[in-house]
Motif scaffolding. Structure first.
Motif, PDB file in Angstrom:
ATOM      1  N   PRO A  12      10.010   9.624 -15.284  1.00 35.88           N
ATOM      2  CA  PRO A  12      10.488  10.168 -16.574  1.00 35.88           C
ATOM      3  C   PRO A  12       9.359  10.348 -17.589  1.00 35.88           C
ATOM      4  O   PRO A  12       9.321  11.350 -18.306  1.00 35.88           O
ATOM      5  N   LEU A  13       8.426   9.403 -17.635  1.00 35.57           N
ATOM      6  CA  LEU A  13       7.303   9.516 -18.567  1.00 35.57           C
ATOM      7  C   LEU A  13       6.328  10.612 -18.138  1.00 35.57           C
ATOM      8  O   LEU A  13       5.771  11.323 -18.986  1.00 35.57           O
ATOM      9  N   LEU A  14       6.111  10.741 -16.834  1.00 34.98           N
ATOM     10  CA  LEU A  14       5.240  11.803 -16.334  1.00 34.98           C
ATOM     11  C   LEU A  14       5.823  13.185 -16.640  1.00 34.98           C
ATOM     12  O   LEU A  14       5.105  14.088 -17.064  1.00 34.98           O
ATOM     13  N   ILE A  67      -0.355  11.650 -10.602  1.00 39.27           N
ATOM     14  CA  ILE A  67      -0.255  10.437  -9.795  1.00 39.27           C
ATOM     15  C   ILE A  67      -1.474  10.442  -8.884  1.00 39.27           C
ATOM     16  O   ILE A  67      -1.674  11.381  -8.111  1.00 39.27           O
ATOM     17  N   ILE A  68      -2.300   9.416  -9.002  1.00 34.44           N
ATOM     18  CA  ILE A  68      -3.492   9.278  -8.171  1.00 34.44           C
ATOM     19  C   ILE A  68      -3.303   8.038  -7.307  1.00 34.44           C
ATOM     20  O   ILE A  68      -3.301   6.915  -7.808  1.00 34.44           O
ATOM     21  N   ASN A  87       0.778  -1.236   0.000  1.00 32.38           N
ATOM     22  CA  ASN A  87       0.000   0.000   0.000  1.00 32.38           C
ATOM     23  C   ASN A  87       0.811   1.288   0.000  1.00 32.38           C
ATOM     24  O   ASN A  87       0.270   2.347  -0.303  1.00 32.38           O
ATOM     25  N   THR A  88       2.081   1.222   0.366  1.00 29.09           N
ATOM     26  CA  THR A  88       2.882   2.443   0.443  1.00 29.09           C
ATOM     27  C   THR A  88       4.144   2.369  -0.402  1.00 29.09           C
ATOM     28  O   THR A  88       4.395   3.239  -1.241  1.00 29.09           O
ATOM     29  N   MET A 104       6.250   2.864  -8.001  1.00 21.43           N
ATOM     30  CA  MET A 104       5.565   3.113  -9.283  1.00 21.43           C
ATOM     31  C   MET A 104       5.747   4.571  -9.702  1.00 21.43           C
ATOM     32  O   MET A 104       6.025   4.860 -10.873  1.00 21.43           O
ATOM     33  N   GLY A 105       5.579   5.480  -8.756  1.00 24.91           N
ATOM     34  CA  GLY A 105       5.770   6.901  -9.059  1.00 24.91           C
ATOM     35  C   GLY A 105       7.177   7.179  -9.549  1.00 24.91           C
ATOM     36  O   GLY A 105       7.379   7.925 -10.514  1.00 24.91           O
TER      37      GLY A 105
END
Length: 147
Positions: free
Chosen positions: A21-23, A42-43, A8-9, A15-16
């Motif tokens: 780089p793509l974000l 990022i959600i 969960n953390t 992932m973030g």
């Protein structure tokens, strides 16, 4: 507790970082400077179980490891919003509601929110997010939740 915290953390943190780089590229390639989901976001899916200021929920959800992991996820979201804002990336913690799923109904209670209502609500919230929302904790109806 370690397994749940990892899922969960730590999972959302990694992932973030992996997609950063793509974000950044998506944010740079989008017109305008305002933060939004149509630019880069990022959600993180959180829970009212992670609200420190709502201890009364403990009777319904006494799962300490889950609650601690979601509280940490909320802090991660706030930190991501501060660190990634300069790159044009919006970051929000979103609570889908107490949804009628196998897990949601496991305590013998009937959750009030259908899967369809939750998804439709979250999509509506996502489409309306703007710079003022980055770093916030919102529910599936767009209400600000206490940390």
């Amino acid at each position: 507790m370690t397994e749940i915290y990892t899922t969960n953390t730590i999972g959302p943190l990694l992932m973030g970082q992996a997609f950063l780089p793509l974000l950044k590229k998506a944010a740079q390639g989008s017109p305008g400077s305002a933060l939004s989901c149509s630019k880069a976001a990022i959600i993180n899916i959180s829970s009212t179980g992670g609200c420190i200021t709502s201890p009364g929920i403990f009777d319904l959800m006494p799962v300490i490891s889950y609650r601690c992991s979601k509280t940490a996820l909320n802090m991660l979201t706030k930190c991501q919003s501060l660190g990634y804002r300069e790159h044009g990336i919006l970051c929000v913690a979103l609570q889908p509601g107490w949804v009628q799923t196998e897990l949601g109904s496991s305590g013998g209670y009937q959750p009030p929110v259908t899967v369809d209502a939750s998804v439709q609500g979250m999509l509506k919230v996502l489409s309306s997010l703007s710079e003022k929302d980055t770093g916030t904790f919102l529910d599936w109806e767009g209400n600000v939740l206490p940390w």
